[in-house]
Write an enzyme that holds these catalytic residues in place. Structure first.
Site, PDB file in Angstrom:
ATOM      1  N   ASN A  11      43.147 -12.659   0.962  1.00  0.00           N
ATOM      2  CA  ASN A  11      43.858 -12.079   2.097  1.00  0.00           C
ATOM      3  C   ASN A  11      44.584 -10.781   1.782  1.00  0.00           C
ATOM      4  O   ASN A  11      45.110 -10.141   2.691  1.00  0.00           O
ATOM      5  CB  ASN A  11      44.822 -13.086   2.732  1.00  0.00           C
ATOM      6  CG  ASN A  11      44.095 -14.304   3.241  1.00  0.00           C
ATOM      7  OD1 ASN A  11      43.119 -14.179   3.968  1.00  0.00           O
ATOM      8  ND2 ASN A  11      44.548 -15.479   2.837  1.00  0.00           N
ATOM      9  N   ALA A  77      47.799 -16.986  -2.172  1.00  0.00           N
ATOM     10  CA  ALA A  77      48.076 -18.416  -1.995  1.00  0.00           C
ATOM     11  C   ALA A  77      47.526 -19.276  -3.135  1.00  0.00           C
ATOM     12  O   ALA A  77      48.021 -20.389  -3.353  1.00  0.00           O
ATOM     13  CB  ALA A  77      47.510 -18.896  -0.660  1.00  0.00           C
TER      14      ALA A  77
END
Length: 149
Positions: A11, A77
């Site tokens: 991301n 993450a």
């Protein structure tokens, strides 16, 4: 010449678009340019890599052994979930600094756990894109210190 590898995970290719109130308005290409330019001022080589895929990140970490003196890693993450990336950093034995744009300790509780911090030289978080500059300088200092030890 010292060579550093800057790895960005999932991301981060969406920086500047994704939650700018959390991650800022800097884009990944801008951060990559910042890293290259700062490394050049320090007379250090700098390569960059980004992937949304855990295995590709692991492959880059493994390939850094013998190719780069240090890694700056923003695993996104995966920081909070990937034992595999933690194991890759440990097995590659390349000094690694963990970087995060936001202050992960001031965010949701699940972000407070970092598997990477268990194997990284250190962690820099909360300084936005400037955290990469801090990481480059910290890694250069760490390598110089290790050389004289």
């Amino acid at each position: 010449m010292i060579s550093l590898l800057v790895i960005n995970g999932p991301n981060l290719n969406m920086l500047g678009i994704r939650q700018p109130e959390v991650y800022g308005r800097d884009t990944l290409p801008g951060i990559e340019t910042l890293c290259r330019e700062h490394a050049q001022t320090r007379n250090v080589g700098c390569e960059v890599f980004q992937s949304n895929h855990e295995g590709a990140l692991i492959d880059q970490i493994h390939a850094a052994r013998g190719s780069h003196h240090g890694i700056i890693l923003n695993a996104g993450a995966y920081t909070h979930t990937s034992i595999a990336i933690m194991d890759a950093v440990a097995s590659a034995s390349v000094p690694t600094i963990e970087v995060h744009l936001s202050n992960i300790h001031a965010r949701e509780s699940f972000r407070h756990t970092s598997y990477l911090s268990k194997v990284a030289v250190g962690q820099i978080c909360g300084f936005g894109a400037h955290g990469y500059v801090l990481a480059i300088d910290a890694l250069i200092a760490h390598l110089a210190e290790a050389e004289t030890a």
